[in-house]
Enzyme design. Structure first.
Site, mmCIF file in Angstrom:
data_model
loop_
_atom_site.group_PDB
_atom_site.id
_atom_site.type_symbol
_atom_site.label_atom_id
_atom_site.label_comp_id
_atom_site.label_asym_id
_atom_site.label_seq_id
_atom_site.Cartn_x
_atom_site.Cartn_y
_atom_site.Cartn_z
ATOM 1 N N SER A 1 -7.176 6.027 3.454
ATOM 2 C CA SER A 1 -7.119 5.151 2.273
ATOM 3 C C SER A 1 -7.644 3.755 2.637
ATOM 4 C CB SER A 1 -5.683 4.999 1.773
ATOM 5 O OG SER A 1 -5.323 6.059 0.925
ATOM 6 N N LYS B 1 0.851 -1.203 0.000
ATOM 7 C CA LYS B 1 0.000 0.000 0.000
ATOM 8 C C LYS B 1 0.876 1.239 0.000
ATOM 9 C CE LYS B 1 -3.864 2.192 0.244
ATOM 10 N NZ LYS B 1 -3.357 2.923 -0.958
ATOM 11 N N THR C 1 -4.472 13.572 5.480
ATOM 12 C CA THR C 1 -3.074 13.605 5.925
ATOM 13 C C THR C 1 -2.832 14.848 6.777
ATOM 14 O OG1 THR C 1 -2.533 12.519 3.846
ATOM 15 C CG2 THR C 1 -0.690 13.286 5.170
ATOM 16 N N LYS D 1 4.603 2.580 8.416
ATOM 17 C CA LYS D 1 3.449 3.458 8.654
ATOM 18 C C LYS D 1 2.181 2.617 8.847
ATOM 19 C CE LYS D 1 3.654 7.100 6.005
ATOM 20 N NZ LYS D 1 3.439 8.023 4.865
ATOM 21 N N ASN E 1 -0.733 19.417 -0.896
ATOM 22 C CA ASN E 1 -1.900 18.795 -0.255
ATOM 23 C C ASN E 1 -1.712 18.706 1.263
ATOM 24 O OD1 ASN E 1 -3.019 15.982 0.876
ATOM 25 N ND2 ASN E 1 -4.518 16.913 -0.483
ATOM 26 N N LYS F 1 5.299 1.697 -2.848
ATOM 27 C CA LYS F 1 5.407 3.075 -3.334
ATOM 28 C C LYS F 1 5.815 3.044 -4.782
ATOM 29 C CE LYS F 1 5.557 6.639 -0.917
ATOM 30 N NZ LYS F 1 4.546 7.434 -0.295
#
Ligand code: GLU
Length: 419
Positions: A353, A69, A189, A93, A220, A105
């Site tokens: 997410s 993820k 976030t 994380k 963001n 990633k």
């Protein structure tokens, strides 16, 4: 020369967590490299008729706990080592937040501001054509990261559905709401960074309305962090930004910069360079400002040794991934500056997410309050658990966070018989 290679930085963090947590040495051997790294060449027919070939990567770090993820970034400085490091940080994380995922990633080496919308869409679709066999809601699940957003996720999902013939929206998160995105994902976030900033202030006895903040980045993460900090009563007195023409510059107002004015200005001018609600100072001056908290919310390695020496702050909350170099971390430790690490501080994004993925698999959607009412207690719980380890074992915040997460990942690998 200071080592700026993110994968080596990530390995050092992993190694130290293995030692401090007294974790089996095989765990380091398994986790020091990702399970799978893909490099692809993506040809795009440009608007002028030429074909340009871009390089893309996807790293899936570890799948002991669940599918990979993590986001996909578009940036000219993307490298394989960077993507590897970022995927390792995603494993940690997800471990911190107890999510049923490993880390992943991806990235494409590109400056998206130089591409037309059509070229960008072609590139996004080409990337998925190149790697789609290694993606899926139970294989590896991309999301937005630096310079990507819901629109890019929409193109990627569409390409994926066309290639596979299956409508599996949970293969991507951070999608537009109408394509199965979750309410609150875009803000998540920054909101999470704010929860964590508030929590650390409570622990250190800082009153929110008296707490001054320096923020790096207004993308963001930075912009939503600014918004929610302002709503909670914090004073953001300095903002460091980057502009294509003039490079790094900063805004400073000792009474606090108004979020309303700033966001309105950004919307109207698409830049903050000439913002009149603060004075313009250099990056150098920004890093020496006196404040309580610094939140770097841009890219890796922005706080290096030299900056760590001159900072005049009490706490760093890492909004970006990997903003503090290992050498800088050491200096900050010696200077008793608390660093709340990225893998906890910015985990609100991947947590929502996860909620998006759950809603996609369930086919039943939540309202915004439901999302935030789940996010806040779960981030608070992770924070408190880690704080307890930090106090009990006398570790830095980063060390305690890694140990906390690593215990879970290594337990999963052990039960699966990997060591
Ligand atoms: N790119 C974000 C991160 O670094 C979000 C990842 C996700 O939502 O999967 O945490």
């Amino acid at each position: 020369m200071e080592n700026m290679n993110p994968i080596e930085n990530a390995r050092l963090q992993l190694k130290s967590a293995c030692e401090l947590g007294d974790i089996d040495k095989n765990v380091y051997e398994i986790l020091k490299n990702p399970q799978r790294v893909i490099e692809v060449s993506i040809p795009v027919k440009m608007d002028n008729g030429d074909v340009k070939v871009f390089t893309g990567y996807r790293s899936c770090h570890n799948t002991a706990v669940g599918p990979g993820k993590g986001g996909v970034r578009f940036h000219p400085n993307v490298t394989m080592d960077e993507v590897k490091a970022l995927s390792m940080w995603m494993s940690f994380k997800c471990g911190v937040m107890n999510l049923p995922y490993g880390g992943g990633k991806g990235g494409i080496k590109v400056d998206p501001s130089e591409l037309s919308q059509r070229e960008l869409e072609e590139l996004s679709r080409g990337y998925i054509r190149a790697i789609y066999k290694y993606l899926g809601d139970d294989i590896d699940i991309p999301a937005p990261d630096v310079n990507t957003n819901g629109k890019v996720m929409g193109w990627m999902l569409d390409e994926y559905i066309k290639l596979t013939g299956h409508h599996r929206p949970g293969t991507f998160t951070g999608k537009p709401i109408v394509l199965g995105g979750s309410k609150g994902r875009t803000e998540a976030t920054g909101l999470g960074v704010t929860y964590i900033t508030r929590n650390i202030c409570h622990k250190l006895g800082l009153k929110l309305s008296d707490t001054s903040v320096l923020l790096q980045g207004f993308g963001n993460v930075g912009s939503y962090t600014f918004k929610f900090l302002a709503e909670m009563g914090f004073k953001v007195i300095g903002l460091l930004e980057w502009d294509k023409e003039i490079g790094e510059y900063a805004l400073y107002n000792k009474n606090g910069i108004s979020y309303e004015k700033l966001s309105k200005f950004k919307e109207e001018n698409n830049s903050l360079v000439d913002f009149d609600g603060a004075s313009r100072i250099s990056a150098e001056e920004f890093w020496s400002l006196r404040a309580d908290i610094l939140i770097p919310a841009a890219l890796e390695n922005s706080v290096n040794e030299e900056i760590a020496e001159k900072l005049d702050i009490k706490v760093i909350v890492e909004g970006a991934n990997g903003p503090v170099t290992s050498a800088a971390d050491e200096i900050l430790k010696n200077r008793s500056i608390t660093v709340v690490p990225d893998i906890l501080a910015n985990s609100g994004g991947v947590t929502v997410s996860y909620y998006e993925w759950v809603q996609n698999r369930y086919g039943f959607y939540w309202n915004e309050a439901e999302v935030f009412n789940k996010l806040e207690p779960s981030m608070n719980e992770a924070f408190e658990n880690i704080w307890a380890i930090k106090e009990e074992k006398n570790l830095t915040f980063r060390q305690a966070t890694y140990v906390y997460s690593l215990i879970r990942i290594s337990e999963a690998m052990n039960y699966r018989g990997w060591f």
